[in-house]
Design a protein around this motif. Sequence first.
Motif, PDB file in Angstrom:
ATOM      1  N   LEU A 111     -15.314  28.544  20.018  1.00 49.78           N
ATOM      2  CA  LEU A 111     -14.057  27.072  21.442  1.00 49.78           C
ATOM      3  C   LEU A 111     -15.476  26.925  22.693  1.00 49.78           C
ATOM      4  CD1 LEU A 111     -10.670  26.392  20.256  1.00 49.78           C
ATOM      5  CD2 LEU A 111     -12.595  24.973  19.847  1.00 49.78           C
ATOM      6  N   ALA A 112     -14.995  27.412  23.144  1.00 46.17           N
ATOM      7  CA  ALA A 112     -15.205  28.299  24.541  1.00 46.17           C
ATOM      8  C   ALA A 112     -17.129  27.636  24.699  1.00 46.17           C
ATOM      9  CB  ALA A 112     -15.851  29.624  25.276  1.00 46.17           C
ATOM     10  N   ALA A 113     -17.328  27.896  23.109  1.00 43.86           N
ATOM     11  CA  ALA A 113     -19.797  28.103  22.950  1.00 43.86           C
ATOM     12  C   ALA A 113     -19.756  26.479  23.181  1.00 43.86           C
ATOM     13  CB  ALA A 113     -20.363  28.968  22.300  1.00 43.86           C
ATOM     14  N   GLN A 114     -18.923  25.685  23.152  1.00 34.23           N
ATOM     15  CA  GLN A 114     -19.357  24.098  22.702  1.00 34.23           C
ATOM     16  C   GLN A 114     -19.626  23.708  24.284  1.00 34.23           C
ATOM     17  OE1 GLN A 114     -20.085  22.882  20.096  1.00 34.23           O
ATOM     18  NE2 GLN A 114     -19.532  24.761  19.499  1.00 34.23           N
ATOM     19  N   PRO A 115     -20.891  22.479  24.599  1.00 33.01           N
ATOM     20  CA  PRO A 115     -20.658  22.321  25.565  1.00 33.01           C
ATOM     21  C   PRO A 115     -19.175  21.278  25.732  1.00 33.01           C
ATOM     22  CG  PRO A 115     -21.593  21.098  23.502  1.00 33.01           C
ATOM     23  CD  PRO A 115     -20.949  22.261  23.168  1.00 33.01           C
ATOM     24  N   ALA A 116     -18.793  21.178  27.318  1.00 28.88           N
ATOM     25  CA  ALA A 116     -17.417  20.056  26.772  1.00 28.88           C
ATOM     26  C   ALA A 116     -17.738  18.804  26.843  1.00 28.88           C
ATOM     27  CB  ALA A 116     -17.838  20.488  29.158  1.00 28.88           C
ATOM     28  N   SER A 117     -16.177  18.863  26.773  1.00 23.74           N
ATOM     29  CA  SER A 117     -16.165  16.911  26.595  1.00 23.74           C
ATOM     30  C   SER A 117     -17.795  15.976  27.332  1.00 23.74           C
ATOM     31  CB  SER A 117     -15.218  16.788  26.380  1.00 23.74           C
ATOM     32  OG  SER A 117     -14.265  17.263  25.376  1.00 23.74           O
ATOM     33  N   PRO A 118     -18.380  15.691  26.646  1.00 19.73           N
ATOM     34  CA  PRO A 118     -18.856  14.948  27.346  1.00 19.73           C
ATOM     35  C   PRO A 118     -18.495  13.752  28.315  1.00 19.73           C
ATOM     36  CG  PRO A 118     -19.101  13.527  25.642  1.00 19.73           C
ATOM     37  CD  PRO A 118     -18.084  14.993  25.401  1.00 19.73           C
ATOM     38  N   ARG A 145      -0.645  -2.101  12.162  1.00 16.85           N
ATOM     39  CA  ARG A 145      -0.005  -2.386  10.764  1.00 16.85           C
ATOM     40  C   ARG A 145      -1.459  -1.427   9.297  1.00 16.85           C
ATOM     41  NH1 ARG A 145      -3.320  -7.554  11.362  1.00 16.85           N
ATOM     42  NH2 ARG A 145      -5.440  -5.922  11.871  1.00 16.85           N
ATOM     43  N   GLU A 146      -2.460  -1.152   9.871  1.00 20.24           N
ATOM     44  CA  GLU A 146      -3.132  -0.115   8.768  1.00 20.24           C
ATOM     45  C   GLU A 146      -2.459   1.361   8.461  1.00 20.24           C
ATOM     46  OE1 GLU A 146      -4.515  -2.190   6.470  1.00 20.24           O
ATOM     47  OE2 GLU A 146      -3.992  -3.748   7.401  1.00 20.24           O
ATOM     48  N   THR A 147      -0.993   1.471   7.854  1.00 22.21           N
ATOM     49  CA  THR A 147      -1.117   3.166   7.309  1.00 22.21           C
ATOM     50  C   THR A 147      -2.177   3.969   7.373  1.00 22.21           C
ATOM     51  OG1 THR A 147       1.026   2.185   6.568  1.00 22.21           O
ATOM     52  CG2 THR A 147       0.096   4.773   6.371  1.00 22.21           C
ATOM     53  N   TYR A 148      -2.659   3.604   6.248  1.00 22.00           N
ATOM     54  CA  TYR A 148      -4.614   4.490   5.756  1.00 22.00           C
ATOM     55  C   TYR A 148      -5.294   4.518   6.924  1.00 22.00           C
ATOM     56  CZ  TYR A 148      -0.948   5.714   2.117  1.00 22.00           C
ATOM     57  OH  TYR A 148      -0.055   6.039   1.052  1.00 22.00           O
ATOM     58  N   TYR A 149      -5.105   3.559   8.215  1.00 25.94           N
ATOM     59  CA  TYR A 149      -6.517   3.784   9.485  1.00 25.94           C
ATOM     60  C   TYR A 149      -5.617   4.575  10.243  1.00 25.94           C
ATOM     61  CZ  TYR A 149      -8.495   0.726   6.046  1.00 25.94           C
ATOM     62  OH  TYR A 149      -9.164   0.180   4.722  1.00 25.94           O
ATOM     63  N   PRO A 150      -6.271   5.999  10.299  1.00 26.58           N
ATOM     64  CA  PRO A 150      -5.282   6.683  11.992  1.00 26.58           C
ATOM     65  C   PRO A 150      -5.713   5.754  12.829  1.00 26.58           C
ATOM     66  CG  PRO A 150      -7.970   7.608  10.806  1.00 26.58           C
ATOM     67  CD  PRO A 150      -7.886   6.340   9.988  1.00 26.58           C
ATOM     68  N   SER A 151      -4.101   5.956  13.704  1.00 28.32           N
ATOM     69  CA  SER A 151      -5.044   6.224  15.444  1.00 28.32           C
ATOM     70  C   SER A 151      -5.973   7.095  15.503  1.00 28.32           C
ATOM     71  CB  SER A 151      -3.452   6.475  15.982  1.00 28.32           C
ATOM     72  OG  SER A 151      -2.717   5.499  15.738  1.00 28.32           O
ATOM     73  N   ILE A 152      -6.581   6.502  16.874  1.00 29.39           N
ATOM     74  CA  ILE A 152      -7.553   7.608  17.088  1.00 29.39           C
ATOM     75  C   ILE A 152      -7.956   7.639  18.376  1.00 29.39           C
ATOM     76  CG2 ILE A 152      -9.431   7.405  15.188  1.00 29.39           C
ATOM     77  CD1 ILE A 152     -10.496   5.098  16.468  1.00 29.39           C
ATOM     78  N   ALA A 153      -6.623   7.289  19.432  1.00 32.96           N
ATOM     79  CA  ALA A 153      -6.391   6.616  20.459  1.00 32.96           C
ATOM     80  C   ALA A 153      -5.736   8.635  21.055  1.00 32.96           C
ATOM     81  CB  ALA A 153      -5.182   6.035  20.955  1.00 32.96           C
ATOM     82  N   GLY A 154      -6.180   8.553  22.145  1.00 23.77           N
ATOM     83  CA  GLY A 154      -6.287  10.219  22.631  1.00 23.77           C
ATOM     84  C   GLY A 154      -6.387  11.128  22.020  1.00 23.77           C
ATOM     85  N   LYS A 155      -7.583  11.343  21.137  1.00 19.53           N
ATOM     86  CA  LYS A 155      -8.022  12.969  20.168  1.00 19.53           C
ATOM     87  C   LYS A 155      -9.240  13.267  20.855  1.00 19.53           C
ATOM     88  CE  LYS A 155      -6.709  11.732  15.599  1.00 19.53           C
ATOM     89  NZ  LYS A 155      -6.907  11.213  14.347  1.00 19.53           N
ATOM     90  N   PRO A 156      -9.397  14.121  20.698  1.00 20.80           N
ATOM     91  CA  PRO A 156     -10.863  15.088  21.801  1.00 20.80           C
ATOM     92  C   PRO A 156     -11.405  14.298  21.158  1.00 20.80           C
ATOM     93  CG  PRO A 156      -9.123  16.192  20.801  1.00 20.80           C
ATOM     94  CD  PRO A 156      -8.879  14.716  20.420  1.00 20.80           C
ATOM     95  N   ALA A 157     -12.059  14.342  22.963  1.00 21.16           N
ATOM     96  CA  ALA A 157     -13.506  12.909  23.331  1.00 21.16           C
ATOM     97  C   ALA A 157     -14.853  13.872  21.867  1.00 21.16           C
ATOM     98  CB  ALA A 157     -13.959  13.096  24.303  1.00 21.16           C
ATOM     99  N   GLY A 158     -14.613  15.242  21.955  1.00 19.08           N
ATOM    100  CA  GLY A 158     -15.872  15.744  21.274  1.00 19.08           C
ATOM    101  C   GLY A 158     -15.343  16.231  19.599  1.00 19.08           C
ATOM    102  N   TYR A 159     -14.528  15.765  19.239  1.00 17.59           N
ATOM    103  CA  TYR A 159     -13.457  15.340  17.825  1.00 17.59           C
ATOM    104  C   TYR A 159     -14.223  14.577  17.347  1.00 17.59           C
ATOM    105  CZ  TYR A 159     -10.860  14.831  14.227  1.00 17.59           C
ATOM    106  OH  TYR A 159     -10.526  14.621  12.274  1.00 17.59           O
ATOM    107  N   LEU A 160     -13.854  13.465  18.333  1.00 20.77           N
ATOM    108  CA  LEU A 160     -14.179  12.288  17.505  1.00 20.77           C
ATOM    109  C   LEU A 160     -15.641  12.152  17.736  1.00 20.77           C
ATOM    110  CD1 LEU A 160     -12.019   9.786  20.160  1.00 20.77           C
ATOM    111  CD2 LEU A 160     -11.715  10.249  17.485  1.00 20.77           C
TER     112      LEU A 160
END
Lengths: 425, 232
Positions: free
Chosen positions: B17-24, B51-66
């Motif tokens: 995890l540390a080897a990854q560059p920091a979130s942009p 509204r859409e159950t099967y479309y995930p919320s993406i707010a606040g997820k780690p930038a690198g992950y997104l």
Amino acid sequence: MMRLTRWLVGLCGVALIMAAAAFLPRLWPDVGMPQVADTHPDTGDAALIERGRYLARAGNCIGCHTGPGGEPYAGGRRIETPFGDLYTTNLTPDAASGLGTWTAADFWRAMHHGRSRDGRLLYPAFPYPDYTQVSRADSDAIYVFLQSLEPVAADTPPHALRFPYNTQLALRIWRGLFFEPGEFRAAPDKSDAWNRGAYLVEGLGHCGACHTARGRLGQTLASADYGGGRIPGLRWTAPALSGASPMSAARAEELKTLLATGVSRRNVTSGPMAEVVFHSLQYLREADIAAMVEYLRQLPPTSPTLDGPAGLRVPPSQAKRLLKQGRALYVDHCESCHGEDGLGEPRRYPALAGNALVTANATSNVIRSVLEGGFGPSTAGNPRPYGMPPYAHQFSAQQTAAVISYIRQAWGNEASAVSPLDINR
Amino acid sequence: MPCRLLALLCLFLASPLAAQPASPVSPPIPDMDNRMAACAGCHGEYGRSQRETYYPSIAGKPAGYLYEQLLNFRAGRRHQTQMQQMLTPLSTDYMREMAAYYAGQTAARHPSDADALDPAAAARGEQLALHGDAALDVPACRDCHGAGLRGGGPYVPGLVGLRREYIEAQLGGWQSGARSALAPDCMATIAQRLSGEDMAAVAGWIAAQPVQPKAAGETEIGPLPMNCGAVR
């Protein structure tokens, strides 16, 4: 009576043989490998590599010869055709799976004659009927550029074409009917810009591969030059590039901006054209874009009905209901971006009033746009495009038809209503 | 003593995890709310899917992950035609900015997920999320996804703010192989050890948690309890 029948059969036979004999010379010169001199271009020449890189962009080689998630130019993208699926080849200089063992002459034979290194006839999904116009010098430059890439070992999946299209004989007949190696000849009575544009549009740009209608055997129809066409394998239609009247200077300026950046005052490129701008056109020099537009604006007119099949006819009473429903949906879902007047916002949201994509006879593009949404391309001139949300999961077929019917008839647009039955076709 | 500190530091730097560059980190992009209208159509305004159950919320997820997921969708490594089509003409620079924009939004619990579980299921879900189940050899969710379940690094997604049905569907996807990651595929292994009831319980418990304000450094995640191919 018997004798007469026999005589007639014999006559038919003779006629057939004569017809075949007349056709054979069309096939015959193609049998042997075209003899091509090797020019031995300098693969270490940095300027030549850069020239080739630019020309490869102009030809959008990367667009097809890169698989999803794969290395650039290493091939593997599936190309759907009405005859089955083809997979693009690896253009990197890997000896086993790419062009590592190819000479510039081999590459020219592919570009100009549509033959592989081993003599195999190539499928014209590789647009050699257009690339045949490319000069030897440009072909050599592209070759040198491709040889400068890092070799990537990536085998091409086998093609999945149906019989008889998967045979070399079928290709031989197709080529006999529709292909002849060509050469670009400048028109002396036209400007340099026009000639450069013609060379780029007809050759590397291979614009006609999508923007010209195709016949039953996949050949582009000379009679329908740039009159628009359905894109094989995709549910998109490439609009007509030739208009009923010559393009005004103002529209030509708009088109230059659109091709270079993907967005203009009134328009946004979408679908397959967004990819073309993203991978190819945004990298072209301003003078080359201007030259292409100079050529395009002077195309001879074609019938606009060639841009694709019209939808089902909607009875007037149903059309009336659709328009009413469509207007309400437009106000709720579309107006905040595209505006009450349908004029959108320059360089953000395309105008729908007077938009040829909206009012096209072929409704597939406007239907795709509403159902699938999408972004314009990121380009140097417009790095952060705006996007349109998809409505496939929000609108029923009835609602989609309603809103499209409305925008096709609002603000002075005059196009037919769209049937709900057309939406998911 | 300094030697031991140095060794610890080395260990930390060598961890994947540390080897990854920091979130942009990018300066805010003007008018990003409107530029992202295409995403909001499914993922909700500011990435909070309402509204859409099967479309995930993406707010606040780690930038690198997104960002990593955007690359995966575009390359077809995660299968979703709509996402792939959307991303095809976009530059990786823009995709980084999009990821940073959504990472900067605040996740929110969906009101209807607040108290949808019976007490027994909620207790089981809490146990799995916070403590794991040693008998099943299943680690706690928070061991990888962080104490606040916000995820971290480029490869560990946040779970807070996701709808119950979405989490359950993803667990089912990992179990069946519809979702997969590089081997060793931790989430597939874990999902295969869970029963349908366990999945429903843990999904329900996570979805019911109120979203707390993000604490600084919360998305830094320690050594993982399993060897995961996806966390390179």
